[in-house]
Design a protein around this motif. Structure first.
Motif, PDB file in Angstrom:
ATOM      1  N   ASN A 253       0.793  -1.180   0.022  1.00  0.00           N
ATOM      2  CA  ASN A 253       0.086   0.054   0.120  1.00  0.00           C
ATOM      3  C   ASN A 253       0.877   1.290   0.017  1.00  0.00           C
ATOM      4  OD1 ASN A 253      -2.978  -0.912   0.267  1.00  0.00           O
ATOM      5  ND2 ASN A 253      -2.239  -1.888   2.077  1.00  0.00           N
ATOM      6  N   PHE A 254       0.504   2.303  -0.480  1.00  0.00           N
ATOM      7  CA  PHE A 254       0.876   3.573  -0.307  1.00  0.00           C
ATOM      8  C   PHE A 254       0.206   4.619   0.519  1.00  0.00           C
ATOM      9  CE2 PHE A 254       2.515   7.741  -2.604  1.00  0.00           C
ATOM     10  CZ  PHE A 254       3.756   7.404  -2.356  1.00  0.00           C
ATOM     11  N   TYR A 255       0.727   5.196   1.345  1.00  0.00           N
ATOM     12  CA  TYR A 255       0.075   6.095   2.395  1.00  0.00           C
ATOM     13  C   TYR A 255       0.646   7.449   2.627  1.00  0.00           C
ATOM     14  CZ  TYR A 255      -1.288   1.554   4.247  1.00  0.00           C
ATOM     15  OH  TYR A 255      -1.752   0.340   4.681  1.00  0.00           O
ATOM     16  N   GLU A 256       0.053   8.457   2.780  1.00  0.00           N
ATOM     17  CA  GLU A 256       0.280   9.852   3.334  1.00  0.00           C
ATOM     18  C   GLU A 256       0.620  10.015   4.396  1.00  0.00           C
ATOM     19  OE1 GLU A 256      -0.826  14.505   2.565  1.00  0.00           O
ATOM     20  OE2 GLU A 256      -2.295  13.030   2.244  1.00  0.00           O
ATOM     21  N   VAL A 257       1.907  10.213   5.112  1.00  0.00           N
ATOM     22  CA  VAL A 257       2.366  10.191   6.291  1.00  0.00           C
ATOM     23  C   VAL A 257       1.598  11.791   7.004  1.00  0.00           C
ATOM     24  CG1 VAL A 257       4.038  10.670   8.270  1.00  0.00           C
ATOM     25  CG2 VAL A 257       4.491   9.214   6.200  1.00  0.00           C
ATOM     26  N   VAL A 258       0.320  11.563   7.942  1.00  0.00           N
ATOM     27  CA  VAL A 258      -0.111  12.682   8.293  1.00  0.00           C
ATOM     28  C   VAL A 258       0.168  13.203   9.480  1.00  0.00           C
ATOM     29  CG1 VAL A 258      -2.123  12.129   6.892  1.00  0.00           C
ATOM     30  CG2 VAL A 258      -2.010  11.226   9.166  1.00  0.00           C
ATOM     31  N   SER A 259       0.873  12.298  10.279  1.00  0.00           N
ATOM     32  CA  SER A 259       1.342  12.801  11.579  1.00  0.00           C
ATOM     33  C   SER A 259       2.830  12.180  11.842  1.00  0.00           C
ATOM     34  CB  SER A 259       0.385  12.452  12.701  1.00  0.00           C
ATOM     35  OG  SER A 259       0.869  12.596  14.006  1.00  0.00           O
ATOM     36  N   GLU A 260       3.785  13.040  12.430  1.00  0.00           N
ATOM     37  CA  GLU A 260       5.249  12.602  12.641  1.00  0.00           C
ATOM     38  C   GLU A 260       5.538  13.333  13.822  1.00  0.00           C
ATOM     39  OE1 GLU A 260       9.624  12.253  10.492  1.00  0.00           O
ATOM     40  OE2 GLU A 260       7.907  13.058   9.385  1.00  0.00           O
ATOM     41  N   ILE A 261       5.779  12.325  14.780  1.00  0.00           N
ATOM     42  CA  ILE A 261       6.048  12.910  16.265  1.00  0.00           C
ATOM     43  C   ILE A 261       7.697  12.583  16.370  1.00  0.00           C
ATOM     44  CG2 ILE A 261       5.610  13.120  18.580  1.00  0.00           C
ATOM     45  CD1 ILE A 261       2.354  12.180  17.392  1.00  0.00           C
ATOM     46  N   GLN A 262       8.414  13.506  16.659  1.00  0.00           N
ATOM     47  CA  GLN A 262       9.705  13.130  17.192  1.00  0.00           C
ATOM     48  C   GLN A 262       9.782  13.387  18.841  1.00  0.00           C
ATOM     49  OE1 GLN A 262      12.133  12.080  15.110  1.00  0.00           O
ATOM     50  NE2 GLN A 262      10.697  12.101  13.306  1.00  0.00           N
ATOM     51  N   PRO A 263      10.619  12.745  19.491  1.00  0.00           N
ATOM     52  CA  PRO A 263      10.963  12.891  20.820  1.00  0.00           C
ATOM     53  C   PRO A 263      11.570  14.252  20.990  1.00  0.00           C
ATOM     54  CG  PRO A 263      12.676  11.280  19.952  1.00  0.00           C
ATOM     55  CD  PRO A 263      11.617  11.704  18.723  1.00  0.00           C
ATOM     56  N   ASP A 264      11.142  14.821  22.145  1.00  0.00           N
ATOM     57  CA  ASP A 264      11.846  16.126  22.644  1.00  0.00           C
ATOM     58  C   ASP A 264      13.397  15.878  23.070  1.00  0.00           C
ATOM     59  OD1 ASP A 264       9.409  17.620  22.759  1.00  0.00           O
ATOM     60  OD2 ASP A 264       9.102  17.233  24.760  1.00  0.00           O
ATOM     61  N   GLU A 265      14.207  16.824  22.292  1.00  0.00           N
ATOM     62  CA  GLU A 265      15.580  16.358  22.821  1.00  0.00           C
ATOM     63  C   GLU A 265      15.974  17.355  23.984  1.00  0.00           C
ATOM     64  OE1 GLU A 265      18.260  16.678  19.563  1.00  0.00           O
ATOM     65  OE2 GLU A 265      17.002  15.779  18.218  1.00  0.00           O
ATOM     66  N   GLU A 266      16.622  16.554  25.160  1.00  0.00           N
ATOM     67  CA  GLU A 266      16.810  17.237  26.159  1.00  0.00           C
ATOM     68  C   GLU A 266      18.460  17.535  26.393  1.00  0.00           C
ATOM     69  OE1 GLU A 266      15.191  15.472  29.481  1.00  0.00           O
ATOM     70  OE2 GLU A 266      13.480  14.699  28.397  1.00  0.00           O
TER      71      GLU A 266
END
Length: 108
Positions: free
Chosen positions: A95-108
Motif C-alpha cells: 500500500n501507499f500512504y500519506e504520512v499525516v502525523s510525525e512525532i519526534q521525541p523532545d531532545e533534552e
C-alpha cells in the motif's frame, strides 16, 4: 515562510507486508538493503521490521512524493526485485500512504 510551507509538506510511505520462505528472511534483508541503496532523489528513509521468531516482515520506505518514488524505479532495482521474488512464501501486500502525523521525541 518557506520553512513553514516545508513543515506542511507530508511525506509518503510505501508499505509492504510479506512472509518469506522458512530461513529466507536474512537473504531478503540483504536484498532490501541493496534495493534501498539504489534510491536517490526524494528518498527519505526506510525501515525493515521483522516479527520476532518468524520469517514475516514489514518494509516501510519513506518518500517526498509518489512522483519521486516512481522516478526511482530503475533497471538495477528491478533486477534486485527479481532476485527477491523467489524468497516470498506468498505475494506481499503493498500500500501507499500519506504520512499525516510525525512525532519526534523532545531532545533534552
Amino acid at each position: 515562510m518557506p520553512e513553514f510551507l516545508d513543515f506542511l509538506k507530508h511525506k509518503f510511505a510505501y508499505v509492504a507486508r510479506a512472509e518469506f520462505k522458512p530461513g529466507k528472511f536474512d537473504e531478503a534483508e540483504q536484498l532490501f538493503e541493496k534495493a534501498v541503496s539504489t534510491y536517490k532523489d526524494g528518498f527519505k528513509g526506510a525501515y525493515l521490521l521483522q516479527e520476532p521468531g518468524t520469517d514475516k516482515g514489514i518494509a516501510v520506505i519513506l518518500w517526498e512524493s509518489a512522483e519521486k518514488m516512481e522516478a526511482n524505479q530503475s533497471e538495477a532495482l528491478q533486477d534486485i526485485i527479481k532476485q527477491m521474488t523467489p524468497l516470498f512464501a506468498k505475494s506481499p501486500a503493498t500500500n501507499f500512504y500519506e504520512v499525516v502525523s510525525e512525532i519526534q521525541p523532545d531532545e533534552e
